[in-house]
Design an enzyme around this catalytic site. Structure first.
Site, PDB file in Angstrom:
ATOM      1  N   CYS A  23      -1.633   5.507  10.178  1.00 47.43           N
ATOM      2  CA  CYS A  23       0.522   5.076  10.428  1.00 47.43           C
ATOM      3  C   CYS A  23      -0.103   4.388  11.603  1.00 47.43           C
ATOM      4  CB  CYS A  23       1.148   5.722  11.705  1.00 47.43           C
ATOM      5  SG  CYS A  23       2.084   6.851  11.196  1.00 47.43           S
TER       6      CYS A  23
ATOM      7  N   CYS B 147       3.448   8.574   1.991  1.00 44.35           N
ATOM      8  CA  CYS B 147       3.487   7.800   2.876  1.00 44.35           C
ATOM      9  C   CYS B 147       4.301   6.385   1.279  1.00 44.35           C
ATOM     10  CB  CYS B 147       2.941   7.505   3.585  1.00 44.35           C
ATOM     11  SG  CYS B 147       3.612   6.329   4.952  1.00 44.35           S
TER      12      CYS B 147
ATOM     13  N   CYS C  23       6.537  -7.105   7.415  1.00 44.09           N
ATOM     14  CA  CYS C  23       7.262  -6.921   8.544  1.00 44.09           C
ATOM     15  C   CYS C  23       7.983  -7.268   9.003  1.00 44.09           C
ATOM     16  CB  CYS C  23       7.078  -5.356   8.459  1.00 44.09           C
ATOM     17  SG  CYS C  23       8.386  -4.538   9.239  1.00 44.09           S
TER      18      CYS C  23
ATOM     19  N   CYS D  48       6.775  -4.985  15.555  1.00 41.61           N
ATOM     20  CA  CYS D  48       6.257  -4.173  16.758  1.00 41.61           C
ATOM     21  C   CYS D  48       5.076  -4.710  17.401  1.00 41.61           C
ATOM     22  CB  CYS D  48       6.816  -2.894  16.444  1.00 41.61           C
ATOM     23  SG  CYS D  48       8.129  -2.089  15.670  1.00 41.61           S
TER      24      CYS D  48
ATOM     25  N   CYS E 186       1.593  -2.464  15.709  1.00 40.75           N
ATOM     26  CA  CYS E 186       1.464  -1.629  14.566  1.00 40.75           C
ATOM     27  C   CYS E 186       0.872  -3.058  13.349  1.00 40.75           C
ATOM     28  CB  CYS E 186       3.185  -1.907  14.222  1.00 40.75           C
ATOM     29  SG  CYS E 186       3.257  -1.808  11.999  1.00 40.75           S
TER      30      CYS E 186
ATOM     31  N   GLU F  93       0.918  -1.175   0.059  1.00 42.41           N
ATOM     32  CA  GLU F  93      -0.213  -0.211   0.395  1.00 42.41           C
ATOM     33  C   GLU F  93       0.820   1.579  -0.078  1.00 42.41           C
ATOM     34  OE1 GLU F  93      -3.998  -1.422   2.071  1.00 42.41           O
ATOM     35  OE2 GLU F  93      -2.385  -0.869   3.194  1.00 42.41           O
TER      36      GLU F  93
ATOM     37  N   SER G 106      11.963   5.856   7.749  1.00 38.53           N
ATOM     38  CA  SER G 106      11.908   6.481   9.416  1.00 38.53           C
ATOM     39  C   SER G 106      12.805   5.030   9.464  1.00 38.53           C
ATOM     40  CB  SER G 106      10.096   6.162   9.464  1.00 38.53           C
ATOM     41  OG  SER G 106       9.944   5.581  10.840  1.00 38.53           O
TER      42      SER G 106
HETATM   43  N1  SAH Z   1       9.177   0.604  10.134  1.00 34.96           N
HETATM   44  C1  SAH Z   1       9.361   1.985  10.106  1.00 34.96           C
HETATM   45  C2  SAH Z   1       8.216   2.690   9.134  1.00 34.96           C
HETATM   46  C3  SAH Z   1       7.315   2.117   9.332  1.00 34.96           C
HETATM   47  S1  SAH Z   1       6.235   2.768  10.891  1.00 34.96           S
HETATM   48  C4  SAH Z   1       9.496   1.936  11.204  1.00 34.96           C
HETATM   49  O1  SAH Z   1       8.842   1.584  12.547  1.00 34.96           O
HETATM   50  O2  SAH Z   1      10.087   2.795  12.078  1.00 34.96           O
HETATM   51  C5  SAH Z   1       5.696   4.553  10.328  1.00 34.96           C
HETATM   52  C6  SAH Z   1       5.148   5.026  12.092  1.00 34.96           C
HETATM   53  O3  SAH Z   1       4.305   4.527  12.558  1.00 34.96           O
HETATM   54  C7  SAH Z   1       6.725   3.959  12.489  1.00 34.96           C
HETATM   55  O4  SAH Z   1       6.621   5.474  14.066  1.00 34.96           O
HETATM   56  C8  SAH Z   1       5.551   3.651  13.666  1.00 34.96           C
HETATM   57  O5  SAH Z   1       5.601   3.449  14.711  1.00 34.96           O
HETATM   58  C9  SAH Z   1       4.418   3.869  13.843  1.00 34.96           C
HETATM   59  N2  SAH Z   1       3.298   2.882  14.062  1.00 34.96           N
HETATM   60  C10 SAH Z   1       2.715   1.597  13.986  1.00 34.96           C
HETATM   61  N3  SAH Z   1       2.058   1.030  14.335  1.00 34.96           N
HETATM   62  C11 SAH Z   1       1.003   2.343  14.492  1.00 34.96           C
HETATM   63  C12 SAH Z   1      -0.214   1.736  15.317  1.00 34.96           C
HETATM   64  N4  SAH Z   1      -0.876   1.263  15.928  1.00 34.96           N
HETATM   65  N5  SAH Z   1      -0.560   3.809  15.935  1.00 34.96           N
HETATM   66  C13 SAH Z   1       0.416   5.037  15.838  1.00 34.96           C
HETATM   67  N6  SAH Z   1       1.149   4.740  15.086  1.00 34.96           N
HETATM   68  C14 SAH Z   1       2.344   3.751  14.451  1.00 34.96           C
HETATM   69 FE1  SF4 Z   2       7.594  -3.081  11.592  1.00 35.19          FE
HETATM   70 FE2  SF4 Z   2       7.724  -0.067  11.203  1.00 35.19          FE
HETATM   71 FE3  SF4 Z   2       5.594  -1.265  12.295  1.00 35.19          FE
HETATM   72 FE4  SF4 Z   2       7.879  -1.893  13.215  1.00 35.19          FE
HETATM   73  S1  SF4 Z   2       6.230  -0.316  13.082  1.00 35.19           S
HETATM   74  S2  SF4 Z   2       6.517  -3.735  12.349  1.00 35.19           S
HETATM   75  S3  SF4 Z   2       9.408  -1.999  12.310  1.00 35.19           S
HETATM   76  S4  SF4 Z   2       6.280  -1.260   9.862  1.00 35.19           S
END
Ligand code: SAH
Ligand code: SF4
Length: 423
Positions: free
Chosen positions: A396, A158, A165, A169, A172, A145, A252
């Protein structure tokens, strides 16, 4: 099927067959190291996709298709301009290339775009596209996406770097995807090209554009696909093409420490770091890569990041999770860490974007405000990010493609059916 390239030098070169070509060797004494061309697969129709090839690879592609080196150099320059400055995908529209040359190119090459499966628009103007890859060697496709976020003074794309991934995390949604694949440079740069197509922004000119900024914050961890991300961003930054300044591009990372210096040296874009916690205990839980590269190591890599200074600050992203990482004490500790490492930093507070089955809740607005005030009071900027496109799951951390929402059992069943159908 006509496969004009199958036996050519280019084909051998791309398939890494033995070849005596010396022009692929690094030039001794050259101050700017010549990159080693990578392996590219011709498409099923035998043609080579030019989208996403580096400038050097594009020239090589023409040269190894029996164009004289001088001709190849000239044609590569023209084709590059048509692709990245004018957004042209059809060789017959390249008016400074002769009418005999155009079909010659057409027969051997193609300029692709990612396939759009679905395009959605949020009530706040945010747009999300579901894109699909070409068939892979197993006959499968993968979806990924991209999101466009229009603001009064800018428009941010974006961009995804991977399908899914590997990092999981806990807050996420992308991290819950089981199938992961690196996107190719063509698929990464293809997202920018597609956005430009959709916004009607050809030819490329710096003034009055809607798409002004790029953030590598879509699906995936860009530093786990570094080479492809670097090559794609170099194309995006090239002055004779898309021409986006490195100051308008932000990468990021969740904290892939060993790759951070290279990112600074080789692409020198703005850095954002997904910190999200200030203690080992909490970060280990919510950003599991912390078990490998801890907070101190990560902050030291930030302090060493080439190009970071007060004019180009590192952004620390901090997702606000209720009763998990949002206390005043944690805000004070964040300030202490930034000061201890003397980091030119700003903090971006991201209200948690929920998704079905997520194990956390978003902090209350009052809590987020209090957290932000503590950081601001210490002289560090800490704005609260307004969630965008939540209604179309474009915010995000909400990106997860529909095909991945199927259960494992469902995917296995489909694979079995496919196998049975093949006999
Ligand atoms: N993998 C990279 C970039 C993609 S995520 C990274 O983790 O930095 C982009 C941003 O969105 C990151 O800061 C991530 O931690 C944040 N993010 C992920 N899941 C989220 C959620 N459910 N709510 C708010 N931010 C989130
Ligand atoms: Fe991957 Fe970034 Fe999501 Fe963590 S926050 S699972 S590194 S996309």
């Amino acid at each position: 099927m006509d496969r004009p390239l199958a036996k050519s030098r280019l084909f051998r070169y791309m398939m890494r067959m033995p070849d005596t070509a010396t022009n692929l060797m690094p030039i001794p004494g050259h101050f700017d190291p010549v990159p080693v061309p990578r392996e590219f697969k011709p498409r099923a129709d035998g043609r080579i996709d030019l989208l996403g090839l580096t400038k050097m690879d594009l020239r090589m592609a023409l040269e190894t298709s029996q164009l004289e080196p001088k001709q190849a150099k000239l044609r590569a320059k023209q084709v590059w301009h048509w692709i990245y400055n004018r957004g042209v995908t059809d060789f017959s529209l390249m008016t400074d290339i002769s009418k005999t040359m155009q079909p010659w190119l057409e027969q051997r090459f193609v300029i692709s775009r990612p396939e759009v499966v679905e395009a959605q628009v949020s009530t706040d103007g945010t747009r999300k596209w579901l894109l699909r890859s070409d068939l892979d060697s197993n006959g499968g496709t993968q979806d990924y996406e991209m999101v466009f976020i229009p603001d009064a003074d800018r428009g941010t794309l974006c961009v995804s770097s991977q399908v899914g991934c590997t990092l999981n995390c806990r807050f996420c949604h992308t991290g819950t995807m089981r199938l992961v694949r690196n996107l190719t440079p063509g698929e990464i740069v293809g997202q920018v090209m597609l956005a430009r197509d959709a916004l009607g922004e050809w030819p490329s000119q710096p003034e009055g554009r809607m798409l002004t900024n790029i953030v590598m914050m879509g699906m995936g961890e860009p530093l786990y696909n570094f080479d492809n991300v670097r090559d794609a961003l170099k194309i995006v930054m090239d002055g004779d093409g898309l021409g986006l300044s490195r100051r308008r591009i932000t990468l990021s990372t969740s904290g892939v420490v060993p790759m951070m210096a290279r990112a600074g040296e080789e692409i020198s874009v703005n850095l954002a770091v997904s910190l999200h916690a200030v203690t080992k205990e909490v970060r280990d839980e919510i950003v599991p890569i912390n078990r490998k590269y801890g907070i101190e190591e990560l902050l030291q890599a930030c302090a060493d990041y080439p190009g970071a200074n007060n004019a180009r600050r590192i952004t620390f992203e901090y997702v606000m999770l209720r009763d998990k990482n949002d206390s005043d004490d944690e805000a004070h500790e964040l300030v202490r860490l930034i000061k201890d490492y003397q980091l030119p930093a700003k903090v971006n507070l991201i209200p948690f974007n929920p998704w079905p089955g997520a194990p956390y809740e978003c902090s209350t607005p009052e809590r987020i405000k209090s957290f932000s005030n503590i950081i601001f009071d210490a002289g560090i900027s800490a704005p609260i990010r307004t969630p965008r496109g939540r209604d179309i799951d474009a915010a995000c951390g909400q990106l997860k493609t529909a095909s991945e929402k199927q259960s494992r059992a469902e995917l296995d069943r489909q694979a079995e059916e496919k196998q049975a159908a093949l006999g």
